[in-house]
Design an enzyme around this catalytic site. Structure first.
Site, PDB file in Angstrom:
ATOM      1  N   SER A 243      -3.079  -2.948  -1.041  1.00 32.62           N
ATOM      2  CA  SER A 243      -2.708  -1.579  -1.083  1.00 32.62           C
ATOM      3  C   SER A 243      -2.236  -1.508  -2.542  1.00 32.62           C
ATOM      4  CB  SER A 243      -1.841  -1.178  -0.123  1.00 32.62           C
ATOM      5  OG  SER A 243      -0.604  -1.782   0.070  1.00 32.62           O
ATOM      6  N   LYS A 244      -1.958  -0.028  -2.590  1.00 32.47           N
ATOM      7  CA  LYS A 244      -1.352   0.093  -4.083  1.00 32.47           C
ATOM      8  C   LYS A 244       0.058  -0.353  -3.940  1.00 32.47           C
ATOM      9  CE  LYS A 244      -2.972   3.350  -6.842  1.00 32.47           C
ATOM     10  NZ  LYS A 244      -4.095   4.553  -6.543  1.00 32.47           N
ATOM     11  N   ARG A 245       0.725  -0.383  -2.898  1.00 30.91           N
ATOM     12  CA  ARG A 245       2.063  -0.959  -2.994  1.00 30.91           C
ATOM     13  C   ARG A 245       2.275  -2.261  -3.048  1.00 30.91           C
ATOM     14  NH1 ARG A 245       6.244  -1.615   1.084  1.00 30.91           N
ATOM     15  NH2 ARG A 245       4.782  -1.709   2.666  1.00 30.91           N
ATOM     16  N   HIS A 246       1.120  -3.086  -2.835  1.00 23.85           N
ATOM     17  CA  HIS A 246       1.157  -4.419  -2.920  1.00 23.85           C
ATOM     18  C   HIS A 246      -0.052  -5.005  -3.868  1.00 23.85           C
ATOM     19  CE1 HIS A 246       3.269  -3.968   1.125  1.00 23.85           C
ATOM     20  NE2 HIS A 246       3.949  -4.495   0.400  1.00 23.85           N
ATOM     21  N   VAL A 249      -2.704  -2.281  -8.128  1.00 25.43           N
ATOM     22  CA  VAL A 249      -2.521  -1.429  -9.467  1.00 25.43           C
ATOM     23  C   VAL A 249      -3.304  -2.003 -10.481  1.00 25.43           C
ATOM     24  CG1 VAL A 249      -0.342  -0.597  -8.299  1.00 25.43           C
ATOM     25  CG2 VAL A 249      -0.307  -2.639  -9.720  1.00 25.43           C
TER      26      VAL A 249
END
Ligand code: GLU
Length: 465
Positions: A243-246, A249
């Protein structure tokens, strides 16, 4: 054995995420380990979604991670004439054919197949033997389809996943060029890997399903099939899709967040590959050790804490001047102005704070203290700058006025002041820290005072009177 040639072939349709960067790293390392060649190819045939900005981000990311290439960047849009030449040859002898089925027709076919409980697949209605008596419908621009073999199976020994077999009955006649004759991924990739004499295709395992289709195209061209190594997926720490948080990016977010390239490089190297229990190792060791046999078959898990740990370790050993160059824009952004002429040397400040920083951003934040005019919080002042320490602060100021200005002399003066006033170091030191920096905690006080300089220190001490 022929020279090893690998490639990294990103599509410039979005940012380059960690999965792409890891594919680039392993491909690069395989070529470097074998003294081979590494090619960078930009797969930009998706004209609508490809952007020049994304190409630039790919180039920056490769550069930042130190993944140098021997050939390229080669853009697929530069090679359209070459794809056209192969398409024409295949169309001429029936290895490929024009398909005039409209999108609506294909959609209807799929719906019917689904309703009948069958797997949706193209039914070969424009294969040459079925198209003999058909007139192409007006207004439909044909696509080019590859004539996939009907029988038998495709098999390859994947260098990571082992033997993989797919029955040709599972594969339908793939569209290899759109109506504008721009080739699709599966076709262009084969022609390129062939023309660029790629010996080992190292890529993410999201492409495993494409490989049998590509192998059939190699065979139709009478060409040797390269080796394939499909790298395991990278999952988030929760076992879910990244995910974006992990980590999902852009790779270029890492320098912006204060990561060093050697830390991300080392981290990615361990993401699905291992060498005994080695966790921290330099580039040349990775090249020396890298092999495909130790790429894990199962998914790798992104672990932000481990990346942070590596970053902290690399910051500790990084050159102070280099860290200062990286931190400077961050410090100046926090100050909203440039670091002044008479201010402490940033490299010296870095030397003092880097051991406690896990990112360059964090380091810059600590360094900013040295450049601010502190306005200590009233509560902190009341707590630490008490009547009990005030006389000691006055004598400290008196001693500091004309002592030599270096760490050792300052340390001696601090000691002397403590003895005179029968105080303990934390009582005096915390008061000085609060006055000078607005914070009760800083690195070693003698070093901090030395860097602040006599004038600023005396001014801060005077404010306690
Ligand atoms: N352009 C493809 C991608 O970015 C490359 C696949 C490959 O390496 O063959 O996923």
């Amino acid at each position: 054995m022929s020279t090893v040639r690998t490639r990294f072939a990103p599509s410039p349709t979005g940012f380059l995420h960690l999965g792409n960067a890891r594919a680039a790293l392993f491909s690069w390392a395989y070529a470097r380990h074998h003294g081979g060649k590494f090619v960078l190819r930009i797969e930009d045939t998706d004209l609508e979604r490809s952007t020049e900005e994304a190409v630039q981000v790919i180039l920056q990311s490769m550069d930042w991670l130190g993944l140098d290439y021997d050939e390229g960047p080669i853009r697929q849009t530069q090679r359209l004439a070459r794809y056209r030449e192969v398409l024409d040859a295949m169309l001429a002898d029936g290895r490929a054919y024009l398909c005039y089925a409209s999108r609506e027709e294909i959609d209807t076919l799929r719906e019917q197949q689904r309703a009948a409980g069958e797997k949706p697949r193209y039914d070969g209605r424009w294969r040459p033997e079925h198209a003999k008596d058909k007139t192409p419908p007006p207004g439909v621009k044909p696509v080019v389809r590859f004539r996939n073999p009907d029988d038998g199976e495709v098999m390859w020994h994947d260098l990571v996943k082992g033997e993989i077999r797919i029955a040709n009955a599972e594969l339908d006649d793939l569209v290899i060029a759109r109506a504008d004759m721009v080739p699709t991924y599966n076709f262009a990739v084969v022609i390129d890997d062939l023309d660029m004499a790629i010996t080992h295709v190292v890529r993410g395992d999201d492409h495993v399903n494409n490989t049998p289709r590509q192998i059939n195209i190699y065979k139709a061209l009478g060409a040797a099939v390269p080796e394939f190594a499909h790298l395991p997926t990278i999952l988030g720490p929760d076992g879910e899709k990244l995910s974006k948080r992990h980590g999902a990016v852009s790779t270029m977010q890492y320098p912006a967040d204060g990561y060093l390239p050697e830390a991300l490089f080392n981290y990615l190297a361990r993401l699905g590959w291992s060498h005994g229990d080695a966790e921290k190792f330099p580039r040349d060791k990775f090249i020396e050790w890298f092999d495909l046999a130790h790429v894990s078959k199962s998914a790798a898990q992104f672990d932000g804490a481990k990346l942070l740990w590596l970053n902290r370790e690399y910051i500790k050993e990084a050159d102070n001047a280099r860290l200062a160059t990286l931190a400077k824009p961050m410090v100046e952004a926090a100050l909203s102005h440039a670091i002044g002429e008479n201010m402490p040397d940033l490299a010296q400040v870095v030397a003092l704070v880097k051991d406690r920083s896990d990112t360059v951003a964090h380091l810059a934040e600590s360094a900013t203290l040295f450049y601010r005019h502190a306005t200590p919080d009233a509560a902190l002042l009341a707590q630490h700058v008490t009547d009990g320490v005030r006389p000691a602060l006055a004598s400290l100021a008196a001693h500091l006025k004309d002592c030599a200005w270096d760490k050792a002399a300052i340390a001696a003066v601090l000691k002397e002041t403590l003895a005179e006033h029968k105080l303990k170091m934390p009582q005096l030191a915390t008061a000085v820290r609060v006055l000078l920096t607005g914070q009760p905690q800083t690195p070693s006080l003698d070093a901090v005072l030395e860097l602040f300089g006599r004038e600023r220190v005396l001014k801060a001490l005077a404010s306690a009177a």
